[in-house]
Design an enzyme around this catalytic site. Structure first.
Site, PDB file in Angstrom:
ATOM      1  N   GLU A   1     117.121  38.830 101.778  1.00 50.55           N
ATOM      2  CA  GLU A   1     117.217  39.911 102.772  1.00 50.55           C
ATOM      3  C   GLU A   1     115.843  40.473 103.126  1.00 50.55           C
ATOM      4  O   GLU A   1     115.605  41.678 103.073  1.00 50.55           O
ATOM      5  CB  GLU A   1     118.142  41.021 102.267  1.00 50.55           C
TER       6      GLU A   1
ATOM      7  N   GLU B   1     126.167  35.686 101.349  1.00 50.51           N
ATOM      8  CA  GLU B   1     126.719  36.923 100.796  1.00 50.51           C
ATOM      9  C   GLU B   1     127.720  37.498 101.784  1.00 50.51           C
ATOM     10  O   GLU B   1     127.431  37.597 102.987  1.00 50.51           O
ATOM     11  CB  GLU B   1     125.641  37.993 100.568  1.00 50.51           C
TER      12      GLU B   1
HETATM   13  C1  BG6 Z   1     122.729  42.750  99.364  1.00 48.38           C
HETATM   14  C2  BG6 Z   1     121.914  42.271  98.207  1.00 48.38           C
HETATM   15  O1  BG6 Z   1     122.004  43.751  99.986  1.00 48.38           O
HETATM   16  O2  BG6 Z   1     123.932  43.385  99.136  1.00 48.38           O
HETATM   17  C3  BG6 Z   1     122.627  42.222  96.880  1.00 48.38           C
HETATM   18  O3  BG6 Z   1     121.327  41.020  98.476  1.00 48.38           O
HETATM   19  C4  BG6 Z   1     123.563  43.410  96.780  1.00 48.38           C
HETATM   20  O4  BG6 Z   1     121.680  42.188  95.864  1.00 48.38           O
HETATM   21  C5  BG6 Z   1     124.594  43.312  97.885  1.00 48.38           C
HETATM   22  O5  BG6 Z   1     124.172  43.556  95.538  1.00 48.38           O
HETATM   23  C6  BG6 Z   1     125.635  44.402  97.861  1.00 48.38           C
HETATM   24  O6  BG6 Z   1     125.002  45.648  97.805  1.00 48.38           O
HETATM   25  P1  BG6 Z   1     125.347  46.728  96.716  1.00 48.38           P
HETATM   26  O7  BG6 Z   1     124.345  47.792  96.889  1.00 48.38           O
HETATM   27  O8  BG6 Z   1     126.730  47.176  97.005  1.00 48.38           O
HETATM   28  O9  BG6 Z   1     125.248  46.025  95.404  1.00 48.38           O
END
Ligand code: BG6
Length: 483
Positions: A185, A381
């Site tokens: 990211e 993701e």
């Molecule tokens: C992304 C990241 O921003 O979102 C992850 O690459 C992160 O590392 C994921 O865990 C979800 O965000 P969060 O803050 O809910 O864990």
């Protein structure tokens, strides 16, 4: 083949689609000071929650709680966990290499053999089950020493440190790892908030610093480092597929006013700056103008520009969680208008205020496919953070998670089958419960496998398959036919 069956075939997800799951080292491994690992930037972050931001303490304080120090102890449990992933039918698994496990300080002359061996064993375990590793080189976990002594990526020396780290691991895991992602990211830092600039680039702002100048400079250094790693990756093994990792949050105009429309284009440029360079290998004009208009002094050389050109990525890996809106509010005092980001009345939000928008995934895939027609895409993701309840009978009925994933998979299917998008895989985030990056909570859960631990790290650490685990297993088995 008759016309009817041809049509049926094009309505299917390709058989080699990479169904997988994703995590990151610092949110899962724990063992923060084991096996010769150095202190990473994630080790300096305390736990927070939706209302209270995580603190970056700069040194380890006895009275503070650091959730990443132990996380879910994946460092020690990876064999059992990977067995669960294999049973789930994962075809690929995305994780990251902790930079500080390999180069404890970041600027060390030699890598730490124990760290290298750990990933050797872990990748071998995946391969043994026929699971393809997808490896992020830098997922919010650079060695803290690089922050303290070099100021993170504000310093161009970090380019060399990162490239050296990447070369060492790419040589070591040649033949084991084919899919690589450079910086996780990478575009998050444009928000200029401390959490993102620190975790993306190791930047802690100085007083009165021109923040945006620093961010653009650090970003460019990272993009140069990334391009160099793409080139080296191909040199080490021509089979390597080296991609970038973007966070795509489509920005919709809040209204159909031409001002809102233009504002949404301008806002998206802040994101596209990164993928434009990754894919096209040149600095886009709109950004050169922005730098000039703001008198930002951005340093780069002719050689850097050549590196960017030579290191175009093989694919775009990206996260998709939500969309947002942008609106210009004009008032008598402020005729040019103030920018705001109101909630979109057409979509719902989760308990942490993230706006859930499955169609936004199809929308951004279409936009990307138009913008980068030659580039394959990999969703690395996607998922929903939610509170889960462990029932008395030991089950977790997470229908809300199934619903979220189902609605997003429906949209990615449409993008492939109806829009012709070249999407090669999907690895939902937090395939197993891990520490939340943003808040440091354990109870903001994404996993299809439950981990018995609470926000203070209390619990047995036992793994339990959630309802969504069985649902996703069937999705993979039927190649996305049965949702
Ligand atoms: C992304 C990241 O921003 O979102 C992850 O690459 C992160 O590392 C994921 O865990 C979800 O965000 P969060 O803050 O809910 O864990």
């Amino acid at each position: 083949m008759n016309k009817h069956s041809q049509r049926k075939d094009t309505m299917k997800i390709p058989d080699n689609f990479m169904w997988g799951g994703a995590i990151a080292a610092h949110q899962a491994e724990g063992a923060w000071n084991v096996g010769g690992k150095g202190v990473s930037i994630a080790d300096m972050m305390t736990a927070g929650n939706y209302q209270i931001p995580r603190k970056i303490t700069g040194k380890i304080m006895e009275k503070e709680y650091y959730p990443n120090h132990e996380a879910i102890d994946f460092y020690h449990t990876y064999k059992e966990d990977i067995k669960l992933f294999a049973e789930l039918g994962l075809r690929c698994f995305r994780t990251s290499i902790s930079w500080a496990r390999i180069f404890p300080n970041g600027d060390d002359v030699k890598p730490n053999e124990e760290g290298l061996q750990y990933y050797d064993d872990m990748f071998a375990e995946l391969i043994c089950y026929g699971i393809e590793p997808i490896v992020t080189l830098s997922h919010f976990e650079m060695p803290f020493h690089l922050v303290e002594y070099y100021g993170g990526f504000r310093n161009r020396k970090c380019i060399d440190f990162f490239v050296k780290f990447a070369r060492v691991v790419m040589e070591r895991y040649k033949g084991k790892v084919k899919y690589w992602l450079t910086f996780n990211e990478i575009n998050n830092q444009v928000s200029a908030d401390e959490l993102h600039t620190y975790t993306n680039s190791g930047i802690l702002f100085k007083e009165n610093e021109n923040k945006m100048q620093t961010i653009w400079q650090a970003s460019l250094y990272e993009l140069i480092a990334s391009a160099e790693v793409v080139r080296i990756g191909h040199e080490i093994d021509s089979n390597n597929q080296v991609g970038c990792m973007m966070a795509y949050v489509p920005v919709y105009p809040y209204s159909c006013s031409p001002e809102d429309m233009l504002a949404s284009v301008k806002e998206m440029e802040k994101t596209f700056f990164y993928s434009d360079i990754h894919v096209r290998g040149t600095i886009p004009n709109y950004m050169l103008k922005t730098w000039k208009q703001n008198a930002y002094d951005i340093e780069y050389t002719e050689e850097d520009l050549t590196i960017l050109k030579q290191g175009k990525v093989d694919f775009i890996g990206f996260s998709y969680y939500m969309s947002k809106t942008i609106h210009i509010e004009s008032t008598i005092n402020e005729p040019k208008g103030m920018l705001s980001q109101p909630n979109n009345p057409y979509v719902e939000s989760n308990d942490w205020g993230w706006q859930i928008d499955p169609i936004g995934l199809r929308y951004i895939l279409n936009v990307l496919s138009e913008r980068y027609p030659q580039t394959p895409f990999l969703i690395v993701e996607n998922g929903v953070g939610a509170y889960d309840t462990l029932e008395k009978n030991g089950t977790i009925i997470d229908d809300y998670r199934i619903e979220y994933l189902k609605r997003h998979i429906e949209q990615l299917k449409l993008a492939i089958c109806e829009d012709g998008v070249n999407l090669i895989g999907y690895t939902p985030w937090g395939i197993i419960d891990i520490v939340s990056f943003g808040t440091g909570e354990m109870e903001k859960r994404y996993g299809l496998v439950y981990v018995d631990k609470d926000n203070m790290g209390r619990g047995t650490g036992a793994r339990i398959k959630k309802k969504s685990y069985f649902w996703y297993k069937n999705v993979i088995e039927t190649n996305g036919e049965k949702l």
